[in-house]
Enzyme design. Structure first.
Site, PDB file in Angstrom:
ATOM      1  N   TYR A   1       0.876  -1.284  -0.081  1.00 29.90           N
ATOM      2  CA  TYR A   1      -0.027  -0.037  -0.037  1.00 29.90           C
ATOM      3  C   TYR A   1       0.756   1.315  -0.211  1.00 29.90           C
ATOM      4  O   TYR A   1       0.165   2.422  -0.205  1.00 29.90           O
ATOM      5  CB  TYR A   1      -0.855   0.114   1.027  1.00 29.90           C
ATOM      6  CG  TYR A   1      -1.930  -1.222   1.125  1.00 29.90           C
ATOM      7  CD1 TYR A   1      -2.930  -1.140   0.533  1.00 29.90           C
ATOM      8  CD2 TYR A   1      -1.755  -2.149   1.994  1.00 29.90           C
ATOM      9  CE1 TYR A   1      -4.064  -2.174   0.330  1.00 29.90           C
ATOM     10  CE2 TYR A   1      -2.794  -3.220   2.006  1.00 29.90           C
ATOM     11  CZ  TYR A   1      -3.611  -3.266   1.034  1.00 29.90           C
ATOM     12  OH  TYR A   1      -4.677  -4.276   1.085  1.00 29.90           O
TER      13      TYR A   1
ATOM     14  N   HIS B   1      -8.021   1.825  -6.250  1.00 32.11           N
ATOM     15  CA  HIS B   1      -7.507   1.111  -5.306  1.00 32.11           C
ATOM     16  C   HIS B   1      -6.011   1.150  -5.534  1.00 32.11           C
ATOM     17  O   HIS B   1      -5.294   1.218  -6.499  1.00 32.11           O
ATOM     18  CB  HIS B   1      -7.755  -0.539  -5.648  1.00 32.11           C
ATOM     19  CG  HIS B   1      -9.409  -0.733  -5.504  1.00 32.11           C
ATOM     20  ND1 HIS B   1      -9.731  -1.308  -4.390  1.00 32.11           N
ATOM     21  CD2 HIS B   1     -10.153  -0.988  -6.502  1.00 32.11           C
ATOM     22  CE1 HIS B   1     -11.042  -1.336  -4.593  1.00 32.11           C
ATOM     23  NE2 HIS B   1     -11.376  -1.255  -5.838  1.00 32.11           N
ATOM     24  N   LEU B   2      -5.112   1.162  -4.128  1.00 30.22           N
ATOM     25  CA  LEU B   2      -3.858   1.429  -4.274  1.00 30.22           C
ATOM     26  C   LEU B   2      -3.048   0.340  -4.735  1.00 30.22           C
ATOM     27  O   LEU B   2      -2.195   0.600  -5.557  1.00 30.22           O
ATOM     28  CB  LEU B   2      -3.372   1.725  -2.792  1.00 30.22           C
ATOM     29  CG  LEU B   2      -3.763   2.910  -2.177  1.00 30.22           C
ATOM     30  CD1 LEU B   2      -3.845   2.682  -0.536  1.00 30.22           C
ATOM     31  CD2 LEU B   2      -3.111   4.000  -2.679  1.00 30.22           C
ATOM     32  N   SER B   3      -3.544  -1.104  -4.520  1.00 33.53           N
ATOM     33  CA  SER B   3      -3.027  -2.217  -5.125  1.00 33.53           C
ATOM     34  C   SER B   3      -3.657  -2.554  -6.303  1.00 33.53           C
ATOM     35  O   SER B   3      -4.883  -1.977  -6.742  1.00 33.53           O
ATOM     36  CB  SER B   3      -2.889  -3.264  -3.899  1.00 33.53           C
ATOM     37  OG  SER B   3      -4.132  -3.655  -3.836  1.00 33.53           O
TER      38      SER B   3
END
EC number: 4.2.1.10
Length: 154
Positions: A23, A100-102
């Site tokens: 993250y 979404h970060l990932s």
């Protein structure tokens, strides 16, 4: 002034501490302050809200009705489980982008499905905190198109 709402779901308050290899090292506060400054510099107001509970997020979405022009949402794990958040977003009819970060598609199979993606204006994933910048740019671009259309029609 047009208003954008940034919503963040469960565990995102732990950014900077929680699994930084996935993250990143920026905190949620860092991201919120940066986006708020970017929005203001372009003539937009940005409010932000984070909650670990589904009910709080739904209530905040409902509060956005008729006073928010665009939503940027990272629903966290609720992405994969919450029909209720989907229904709340549909109920208020505010355009939104999912962030979404990932890269959720490169992770566990249960993270591959989103209850929001098919009703979102778009989805950004896997770009870390930079994804929020892209989401804000998109939101502003969409709002500018709406404003231009209103000026041409009225």
């Amino acid at each position: 002034m047009k208003k954008i709402l940034l919503l963040n779901g469960p565990n995102l308050n732990m950014l900077g501490k929680r699994e930084p290899h996935i993250y990143g090292s920026q905190t949620l506060s860092d991201i919120e302050q940066h986006l708020q400054q970017s929005a203001q510099a372009q003539g937009y107001e940005l409010d932000y809200f984070q909650a670990n509970g589904e009910e709080s997020l739904i209530n905040r979405i409902h509060q956005a009705f008729q006073n928010t022009d665009f939503i940027i949402i990272n629903p966290g794990a609720f992405t994969h489980t919450s029909v209720a958040i989907r229904d709340a977003l549909l109920a208020v009819s505010i355009p939104f982008i999912e962030v979404h970060l990932s890269n959720v598609h490169a992770r566990e199979p249960f993270r591959h499905h989103s209850y929001l993606s098919d009703v979102a204006k778009g989805v950004i994933c896997g770009l870390g905190a930079k994804g929020y910048d892209y989401a804000l740019d998109f939101a502003i671009s969409e709002l500018q198109k709406i404003q231009l259309g209103e000026m041409m029609n009225g």
